[in-house]
Design an enzyme around this catalytic site. Structure first.
Site, PDB file in Angstrom:
ATOM      1  N   ARG A   1       0.855  -1.184   0.000  1.00  0.00           N
ATOM      2  CA  ARG A   1       0.000   0.000   0.000  1.00  0.00           C
ATOM      3  C   ARG A   1       0.894   1.238   0.000  1.00  0.00           C
ATOM      4  O   ARG A   1       1.976   1.227   0.582  1.00  0.00           O
ATOM      5  CB  ARG A   1      -0.915   0.020   1.221  1.00  0.00           C
ATOM      6  CG  ARG A   1      -2.074  -0.953   1.148  1.00  0.00           C
ATOM      7  CD  ARG A   1      -3.118  -0.488   0.158  1.00  0.00           C
ATOM      8  NE  ARG A   1      -4.328  -1.302   0.206  1.00  0.00           N
ATOM      9  CZ  ARG A   1      -4.567  -2.341  -0.572  1.00  0.00           C
ATOM     10  NH1 ARG A   1      -3.633  -2.731  -1.434  1.00  0.00           N
ATOM     11  NH2 ARG A   1      -5.691  -3.010  -0.485  1.00  0.00           N
TER      12      ARG A   1
ATOM     13  N   GLU B   1      -3.256   8.190  -4.273  1.00  0.00           N
ATOM     14  CA  GLU B   1      -3.624   7.781  -5.630  1.00  0.00           C
ATOM     15  C   GLU B   1      -4.915   8.479  -6.081  1.00  0.00           C
ATOM     16  O   GLU B   1      -5.830   8.662  -5.282  1.00  0.00           O
ATOM     17  CB  GLU B   1      -3.808   6.265  -5.678  1.00  0.00           C
ATOM     18  CG  GLU B   1      -2.527   5.512  -5.374  1.00  0.00           C
ATOM     19  CD  GLU B   1      -2.721   4.004  -5.336  1.00  0.00           C
ATOM     20  OE1 GLU B   1      -3.846   3.531  -5.593  1.00  0.00           O
ATOM     21  OE2 GLU B   1      -1.745   3.297  -5.042  1.00  0.00           O
TER      22      GLU B   1
ATOM     23  N   HIS C   1      -0.934   1.136  -9.904  1.00  0.00           N
ATOM     24  CA  HIS C   1      -1.641   0.218  -9.004  1.00  0.00           C
ATOM     25  C   HIS C   1      -2.319  -0.888  -9.818  1.00  0.00           C
ATOM     26  O   HIS C   1      -3.522  -1.151  -9.666  1.00  0.00           O
ATOM     27  CB  HIS C   1      -2.674   0.958  -8.155  1.00  0.00           C
ATOM     28  CG  HIS C   1      -3.046   0.209  -6.898  1.00  0.00           C
ATOM     29  ND1 HIS C   1      -3.449   0.842  -5.742  1.00  0.00           N
ATOM     30  CD2 HIS C   1      -3.068  -1.134  -6.625  1.00  0.00           C
ATOM     31  CE1 HIS C   1      -3.716  -0.072  -4.819  1.00  0.00           C
ATOM     32  NE2 HIS C   1      -3.498  -1.276  -5.332  1.00  0.00           N
TER      33      HIS C   1
END
Length: 328
Positions: A245, A274, A292
């Site tokens: 993460r 993000e 991601h």
């Protein structure tokens, strides 16, 4: 009900299911209340869902930019008895609160594990051998003008420290062993099933590693688990790979360490805010960036559809969940 009337479908709350085919398959099976296509604010959407003649008993959600399933969320929709997360991470779900209320929870299980492990190894090879940077060098027509691109370094023999030796971390370790790497790790406790060297702290792990891979869950304990001290312990020749993460790493300190040459490079699939990525990283040829996407392949998308529908069908039919985190 007469034979001409359509069957009554169970009501399903849905957040952040973007693939059209997957979306359509869920709508064939359930009366779907979709937050992101509703155009409503969260509070109003949940209030309307709770007031539905058949209030939702199940929820499909995800991490990242999705909502948090916490006490306030569960208060707003008290009919909920099952939460399915389309990701492996559970930092967006208050598991203690779900357990207290008897709300079952399941996630994607190991659907993504092999793809994430492959992606992490690919990023590491890219950073070490400068594959993306050399490709840009050739495309810009610089090879005949400037000669050969600077050499990278080999993967074989590198000491790789893995933070989090779960499904993904273990698969990465096996792949990297095949390259001749030496594996070390940090986890909540030592794994009796492996012979890799265990470190009780991430700082000590970094000090004995050439590469530091973040593959742990996000929790209070792992928030910014890679900080300035850890980066300095890794050293000027060290590489950081993050497929965990974004908040596992202190991003500002990582950018500073890269800019100042205190570490040698990084491969990053996740970020703190993000989809925003620090602009300083864009000009760094020693950094590989992806959006991601480590988990996502055509195969994993198909497997996720199967896992989601399988768990929902198990819940609504009263059968055991396929990939339980909190069983019913």
């Amino acid at each position: 009900m007469t034979s001409s009337e359509p069957p009554v479908l169970p009501t399903l709350l849905m957040f952040r299911v973007r693939e059209l085919r997957f979306h359509a398959e869920l709508r064939e099976r359930y009366h779907v209340l979709d937050f992101f296509t509703s155009g409503e604010p969260l509070h109003g959407f949940l209030a309307a869902a709770a007031a539905d003649p058949d209030p939702p008993r199940a929820l499909v959600t995800a991490g990242g930019d999705s909502v948090s399933v916490d006490a306030a969320f569960l208060d707003a929709v008290p009919s909920l008895r099952f939460v399915f997360s389309t990701g492996a991470g559970l930092d967006h779900i208050d598991l203690d609160e779900c357990a207290r209320r008897g709300v079952a929870v399941a996630n994607s299980g190991t659907v993504y594990s092999t793809d994430v492990a492959d992606h992490a190894v690919g990023m590491l090879v890219d950073v070490l051998r400068r594959v993306s940077a050399a490709e840009r060098f050739v495309r810009r027509g610089l090879w005949p003008l400037q000669g050969d691109y600077p050499l990278g370094t080999k993967l074989g023999g590198k000491r790789v420290g893995i933070i989090g030796l779960g499904n993904i971390g273990s698969l990465m370790a096996k792949r990297l062993e095949a390259f001749g790497c030496v594996i070390h790790y940090n986890s909540r406790k030592p794994k009796e099933s492996v012979s890799y060297r265990y470190f009780t702290t991430v700082h000590d792990l970094a000090s004995e590693s050439d590469v530091l891979v973040v593959a742990c869950v996000l929790s209070k304990e792992t928030h910014h688990v890679v900080n300035r001290d850890v980066l300095d312990a890794l050293g000027k020749d060290g590489i950081v790979i993050n497929i965990g993460r974004g908040l596992n790493i202190d991003e500002a300190e990582l950018v500073s360490a890269l800019a100042e040459g205190r570490i040698a490079g990084a491969g990053l699939d996740v970020f703190e805010k993000e989809p925003k990525v620090p602009a300083e990283l864009f000009s760094m040829d020693n950094v590989v960036l992806t959006h991601h996407c480590a988990a996502f392949t055509k195969e994993s998308r198909s497997d996720l559809r199967d896992a989601t529908i399988g768990n929902l069908e198990a819940f609504f039919s009263g059968k055991p969940l396929l990939t339980p985190v909190l069983p019913r």
